[in-house]
Design a protein around this motif. Structure first.
Motif, mmCIF file in Angstrom:
data_model
loop_
_atom_site.group_PDB
_atom_site.id
_atom_site.type_symbol
_atom_site.label_atom_id
_atom_site.label_comp_id
_atom_site.label_asym_id
_atom_site.label_seq_id
_atom_site.Cartn_x
_atom_site.Cartn_y
_atom_site.Cartn_z
ATOM 1 N N ARG A 36 0.801 -1.222 0.000
ATOM 2 C CA ARG A 36 0.000 0.000 0.000
ATOM 3 C C ARG A 36 0.832 1.269 0.000
ATOM 4 O O ARG A 36 0.296 2.359 0.024
ATOM 5 N N LEU A 67 -8.189 4.362 -6.775
ATOM 6 C CA LEU A 67 -7.455 4.332 -5.509
ATOM 7 C C LEU A 67 -7.701 5.643 -4.779
ATOM 8 O O LEU A 67 -8.006 6.657 -5.402
ATOM 9 N N ARG A 69 -5.580 8.085 -1.816
ATOM 10 C CA ARG A 69 -4.249 8.278 -1.240
ATOM 11 C C ARG A 69 -4.411 9.200 -0.043
ATOM 12 O O ARG A 69 -4.918 10.303 -0.170
ATOM 13 N N ASP A 70 -3.984 8.697 1.116
ATOM 14 C CA ASP A 70 -4.022 9.587 2.275
ATOM 15 C C ASP A 70 -2.800 10.489 2.210
ATOM 16 O O ASP A 70 -1.818 10.169 1.559
ATOM 17 N N THR A 79 -0.364 6.247 2.071
ATOM 18 C CA THR A 79 -0.957 4.927 1.949
ATOM 19 C C THR A 79 -2.019 4.970 0.863
ATOM 20 O O THR A 79 -2.868 5.857 0.856
ATOM 21 N N TYR A 80 -1.960 4.000 -0.029
ATOM 22 C CA TYR A 80 -2.950 3.873 -1.096
ATOM 23 C C TYR A 80 -3.971 2.832 -0.696
ATOM 24 O O TYR A 80 -3.619 1.788 -0.136
ATOM 25 N N SER A 81 -5.224 3.128 -0.972
ATOM 26 C CA SER A 81 -6.320 2.202 -0.657
ATOM 27 C C SER A 81 -7.169 1.989 -1.897
ATOM 28 O O SER A 81 -7.374 2.910 -2.700
ATOM 29 N N THR A 83 -10.597 1.517 -3.922
ATOM 30 C CA THR A 83 -11.962 2.005 -3.833
ATOM 31 C C THR A 83 -12.903 0.846 -4.139
ATOM 32 O O THR A 83 -12.460 -0.237 -4.545
ATOM 33 N N THR A 135 -10.356 -3.815 5.012
ATOM 34 C CA THR A 135 -8.998 -3.271 5.004
ATOM 35 C C THR A 135 -8.913 -1.894 4.364
ATOM 36 O O THR A 135 -8.256 -0.996 4.896
ATOM 37 N N HIS A 136 -9.577 -1.713 3.231
ATOM 38 C CA HIS A 136 -9.390 -0.493 2.444
ATOM 39 C C HIS A 136 -10.473 0.559 2.632
ATOM 40 O O HIS A 136 -10.216 1.738 2.418
#
Length: 166
Positions: A36, A67, A69-70, A79-81, A83, A135-136
């Motif tokens: 991530r 995705l 990105r925080d 951190t990439y999550s 969607t 998780t995401h």
């Protein structure tokens, strides 16, 4: 709905979003590899993605809503999550993996996930998507947890890495 592609054909629109192989491989590594962060994605790339290409694809995936990105602040890792749109690619990944199993040479270590997901069928894919949502997306844990799909996939790959007893 805004149309900014070549046509409004659903297949065309999907290919425009996912058509280059690096995009799918970045999503694969986040989805199946649990990577991530930029450095994890760069170091863990089986195919050896270049840093400029990875940066470009991550930027595109965020801009395209695949995705998030925080932004943790200066000096910290973003951190990439995934969607929901990316999570719903699981059946597409399974279909691509199944096709690859039948029509391309693969290695035992790297084919085992595709085999397991193919054998597990839609129920396993749904469980995996539910895990990814936890998780995401911060979804609640399932009320009746099963052995996590991500753990079954990891164990299968680890088992394929071990030399056969002779």
């Amino acid at each position: 709905m805004r149309q900014d592609g070549r046509s409004g054909c659903p297949i065309n629109r999907a290919v425009e979003a996912l058509g280059d192989h690096w995009t799918l491989l970045v999503l694969r590594d986040i989805t199946f590899g649990g990577r991530r962060h930029f450095r994890e994605l760069l170091a863990g790339s089986e195919e050896g993605i270049a840093s400029n290409i990875l940066a470009d694809r991550l930027h595109r995936l965020v801009d395209d809503g695949m995705l998030t990105r925080d932004d943790p602040g200066r000096g910290r890792r973003a951190t990439y999550s995934l969607t929901e749109a990316s999570i719903q690619l699981i059946p597409v990944f399974v279909a691509l993996g199944s096709w690859g199993l039948r029509h391309r040479e693969t290695t035992d270590e790297l084919r085992v996930r595709a085999e397991l997901l193919e054998e597990g069928g839609p129920a396993m894919w749904a469980d995996f998507m539910a895990e990814l949502r936890v998780t995401h997306l911060g979804a609640p844990e399932p009320a009746h947890p099963r052995e996590p799909v991500v753990e079954r996939l990891r164990a299968a790959r680890e088992g394929a890495r071990e030399p056969a007893a002779g």
